[in-house]
Motif scaffolding. Structure first.
Motif, PDB file in Angstrom:
ATOM      1  N   THR A 124      -5.533   7.992   7.833  1.00 33.50           N
ATOM      2  CA  THR A 124      -6.499   7.404   6.615  1.00 33.50           C
ATOM      3  C   THR A 124      -7.354   8.588   6.267  1.00 33.50           C
ATOM      4  OG1 THR A 124      -8.020   6.340   7.871  1.00 33.50           O
ATOM      5  CG2 THR A 124      -6.271   5.046   7.062  1.00 33.50           C
ATOM      6  N   VAL A 128      -8.385   5.478   2.722  1.00 27.38           N
ATOM      7  CA  VAL A 128      -7.052   5.253   2.107  1.00 27.38           C
ATOM      8  C   VAL A 128      -5.928   5.893   2.965  1.00 27.38           C
ATOM      9  CG1 VAL A 128      -5.711   5.991   0.191  1.00 27.38           C
ATOM     10  CG2 VAL A 128      -8.014   5.665  -0.235  1.00 27.38           C
ATOM     11  N   GLU A 129      -5.030   5.014   3.222  1.00 24.01           N
ATOM     12  CA  GLU A 129      -3.691   5.464   4.042  1.00 24.01           C
ATOM     13  C   GLU A 129      -2.991   6.501   3.437  1.00 24.01           C
ATOM     14  OE1 GLU A 129      -0.834   2.976   6.856  1.00 24.01           O
ATOM     15  OE2 GLU A 129      -0.513   2.617   4.759  1.00 24.01           O
ATOM     16  N   ARG A 132       1.709   6.411   6.483  1.00 15.95           N
ATOM     17  CA  ARG A 132       1.964   4.838   7.433  1.00 15.95           C
ATOM     18  C   ARG A 132       2.608   5.453   8.651  1.00 15.95           C
ATOM     19  NH1 ARG A 132       4.077   0.075   4.257  1.00 15.95           N
ATOM     20  NH2 ARG A 132       1.972  -0.885   5.022  1.00 15.95           N
TER      21      ARG A 132
END
Length: 181
Positions: A124, A128-129, A132
């Motif tokens: 992140t 905000v990622e 993934r």
């Protein structure tokens, strides 16, 4: 671009020697911007830094440079169009071959000597990622599918979560920031 020189080279060599003394199994030289001569010179300096330690040096994507420098092996990505394990073995039969995998299916299809499985944990930035992670359960499945082939966990692995990766079956952990951050 050229390989590090002067004080930067000495700092890097000192850190590599420290890691080798601490028992790092593998050190991957991944310098995509270096030409073959500079890369070979850099690999030779890394090999000198780990000499006598048992740490193996792998060169990313360049079996020709790995063989010329006397490195222990080659690391590959699973990017289409890149070299395959079989092509590397034709050029560098005596060397180890590692490969990056991002799915259990990629792990199952591998004939490499070892696998880097990533990313385990997401990344992140500013909450905000941006990447993934596949997660620890997927790492566990990859280790099961790999059988006797060692799987190293990569991607967001920290001192705090490394034990979770090992408990899931990983043979070890891999990283940049964790060791050079």
């Amino acid at each position: 671009m050229t390989s590090p020189k002067g004080e930067a080279a000495e700092k890097l060599a000192a850190r590599i020697r420290e890691l080798a003394r601490d028992g790092i199994e593998f050190l991957l030289v991944r310098e995509k911007l270096l030409g073959p001569w500079d890369l070979a010179s850099f690999v030779l300096s890394v090999m000198a830094a780990v000499e006598g330690s048992g740490t193996k040096v792998l060169v990313s994507g360049r079996p020709d440079v790995a063989a010329a420098a006397g490195a222990d092996g080659v690391h590959l990505s699973t990017t289409p169009g890149e070299l395959t394990v079989e092509q590397v073995r034709e050029q560098f039969a005596e060397g180890l071959v590692s490969v990056s995998c991002h799915t259990v299916q990629e792990v199952a299809a591998q004939t490499a000597d070892l696998v880097l499985f990533a990313p385990i944990f997401g990344k992140t930035e500013n909450g905000v990622e941006v990447v993934r992670g596949v997660g620890v359960p997927e790492l566990q499945r990859a280790c099961e599918v790999a059988g006797e082939t060692p799987v190293f966990a990569l991607g967001g692995v920290t001192e705090e979560n490394a034990a979770i990766c090992l408990a899931a079956g990983a043979s070890g952990i891999a990283g940049i920031r964790m060791f050079f951050g």
